[in-house]
Design an enzyme around this catalytic site. Structure first.
Site, mmCIF file in Angstrom:
data_model
loop_
_atom_site.group_PDB
_atom_site.id
_atom_site.type_symbol
_atom_site.label_atom_id
_atom_site.label_comp_id
_atom_site.label_asym_id
_atom_site.label_seq_id
_atom_site.Cartn_x
_atom_site.Cartn_y
_atom_site.Cartn_z
ATOM 1 N N PHE A 135 -17.023 66.912 4.811
ATOM 2 C CA PHE A 135 -15.838 66.554 5.570
ATOM 3 C C PHE A 135 -15.005 65.531 4.816
ATOM 4 O O PHE A 135 -15.548 64.571 4.259
ATOM 5 C CB PHE A 135 -16.211 65.908 6.913
ATOM 6 C CG PHE A 135 -17.043 66.744 7.827
ATOM 7 C CD1 PHE A 135 -16.446 67.555 8.784
ATOM 8 C CD2 PHE A 135 -18.433 66.699 7.770
ATOM 9 C CE1 PHE A 135 -17.218 68.302 9.664
ATOM 10 C CE2 PHE A 135 -19.209 67.438 8.638
ATOM 11 C CZ PHE A 135 -18.598 68.252 9.596
ATOM 12 N N ASP A 136 -13.694 65.706 4.846
ATOM 13 C CA ASP A 136 -12.787 64.631 4.494
ATOM 14 C C ASP A 136 -12.835 63.596 5.627
ATOM 15 O O ASP A 136 -13.315 63.887 6.728
ATOM 16 C CB ASP A 136 -11.374 65.193 4.334
ATOM 17 C CG ASP A 136 -10.353 64.130 3.976
ATOM 18 O OD1 ASP A 136 -10.708 63.162 3.277
ATOM 19 O OD2 ASP A 136 -9.195 64.264 4.417
ATOM 20 N N GLY A 137 -12.298 62.401 5.352
ATOM 21 C CA GLY A 137 -12.345 61.339 6.353
ATOM 22 C C GLY A 137 -11.094 61.262 7.207
ATOM 23 O O GLY A 137 -11.064 61.756 8.343
ATOM 24 N N PHE A 152 -14.088 70.761 4.906
ATOM 25 C CA PHE A 152 -12.922 70.596 5.758
ATOM 26 C C PHE A 152 -12.053 69.450 5.245
ATOM 27 O O PHE A 152 -12.558 68.334 5.035
ATOM 28 C CB PHE A 152 -13.349 70.274 7.196
ATOM 29 C CG PHE A 152 -14.197 71.342 7.837
ATOM 30 C CD1 PHE A 152 -13.618 72.464 8.412
ATOM 31 C CD2 PHE A 152 -15.579 71.217 7.876
ATOM 32 C CE1 PHE A 152 -14.399 73.448 9.013
ATOM 33 C CE2 PHE A 152 -16.369 72.186 8.476
ATOM 34 C CZ PHE A 152 -15.772 73.307 9.042
ATOM 35 N N ASP A 162 -7.677 67.845 5.408
ATOM 36 C CA ASP A 162 -6.348 68.005 5.996
ATOM 37 C C ASP A 162 -5.241 68.160 4.962
ATOM 38 O O ASP A 162 -4.107 68.494 5.317
ATOM 39 C CB ASP A 162 -6.020 66.799 6.898
ATOM 40 C CG ASP A 162 -5.758 65.541 6.095
ATOM 41 O OD1 ASP A 162 -4.668 64.953 6.225
ATOM 42 O OD2 ASP A 162 -6.650 65.136 5.324
#
Length: 314
Positions: free
Chosen positions: A162-164, A273, A275
């Site tokens: 995951f991105d943060g 994932f 954004d």
């Protein structure tokens, strides 16, 4: 007792996220619906090849052991019901026997069905559906169907990265970076290091995965990673936030803006994932990846054109 999906990890997934229907989708885009439907009828007994999210789904379903249903995967697709028959047959051919539920809307918006399903993740090759799902509060990602497929090196371990900011966490800090620059962002995060970040759209999924991780299912494990452009000193707020949530990740990569793809290639996730479109594109050349269309980077964006959403039906 009524049937319920409560206390399960519920994943809703489109046909093209789970299987490789790119040839069929190209025909759909460049011909009429009747021709597309006839092709699907002709191929009812031809199992589609695994798609980008196949490995993730296959491994998550392996947590259903000992007669206990811990994960439910539901097909949620703009496809027509006849094409849906082929999707179900493809799932059976590839050993995904526990996929038994599906909703096929024949071109109508499908994301409204996330509510009665209680979905905790929606994966789709249609970017507009993903955007609407996120607006409704569901963790969702636009699957890049040209992504590299997952490695087969870890058959008994689900690996998710995951991105943060704007994914696990809110875009609060990202707004500072976009409006005032890196120095102001670092100063802001240092000053607020002890103050947890608000939740992002994927925090509920991470929490559910963490609970599943604690169940210690025989022969299956979950390994998670935080892969972020943050660097010291901004790393502290991210870690303090996870500790405040009482959630641990197995690995954390604070890359300070370095391209993420090469690091993800070493981690070998079943899915990543992020954004930021650039990060997802870079990652997709190495691992399965999806775009989380949330946060300040996507405010005021025009509707997604058909070519970016990779088709409007499947």
């Amino acid at each position: 007792m009524p049937v319920t999906l409560q206390d399960q990890l519920v994943v809703a997934i489109s046909s093209r996220a789970l299987f490789d229907f790119e040839e069929e989708n190209r025909l759909f885009e460049h011909s009429d619906p009747a021709t597309y439907l006839q092709l699907q009828r002709d191929r009812l007994d031809v199992a589609a090849a695994p798609g980008v999210a196949f490995s993730l789904v296959q491994k998550l379903l392996a947590f259903n052991t000992g007669g206990q249903q811990r994960v439910e995967v539901v097909l949620l697709s703009r496809n027509d019901p006849v094409s849906g028959m082929r999707v179900f047959r493809s799932a059976k051919a590839h050993g995904l026997h526990s996929i038994q539920r599906g909703v096929f809307t024949q071109g109508r918006d499908p994301f409204g069905y996330l509510r009665p399903l209680g979905a905790q993740l929606f994966l789709s090759a249609n970017a507009q559906d993903v955007t609407r799902a996120l607006q409704l509060g569901y963790p969702a990602a636009h699957v890049f169907t040209d992504s590299m497929r997952a490695s087969s090196n870890h058959p008994q371990e689900v690996r998710i990265a995951f991105d943060g900011d704007a994914v696990l966490f809110s875009d609060e800090a990202e707004r500072i970076f976009q409006s005032q620059g890196l120095e102001a962002f670092q100063r802001h995060e240092l000053e607020k290091a002890a103050q947890p970040l608000p939740e992002g759209p994927f925090k509920p999924l991470l929490a559910t995965l963490y609970r599943l991780q604690q169940m210690e299912v025989p022969d299956m494990r979950i390994r998670t990673a935080l892969v972020t452009a943050r660097s010291a000193p901004a790393h502290e707020r991210a870690l303090n936030t996870l500790m405040d949530w009482k959630i641990a990740v197995d690995e954390a990569m604070f890359l300070g803006g370095l391209p993420k793809g090469a690091f993800l290639r070493e981690f070998e996730p079943d899915f990543f994932f992020d954004d930021q479109t650039g990060h997802v594109r870079n990652a997709a050349s190495h691992v399965p990846a999806g775009h989380v269309r949330s946060g300040i980077a996507h405010e005021g964006m025009p509707p997604v054109p058909l070519d970016e959403s990779s088709g409007k039906q499947p």
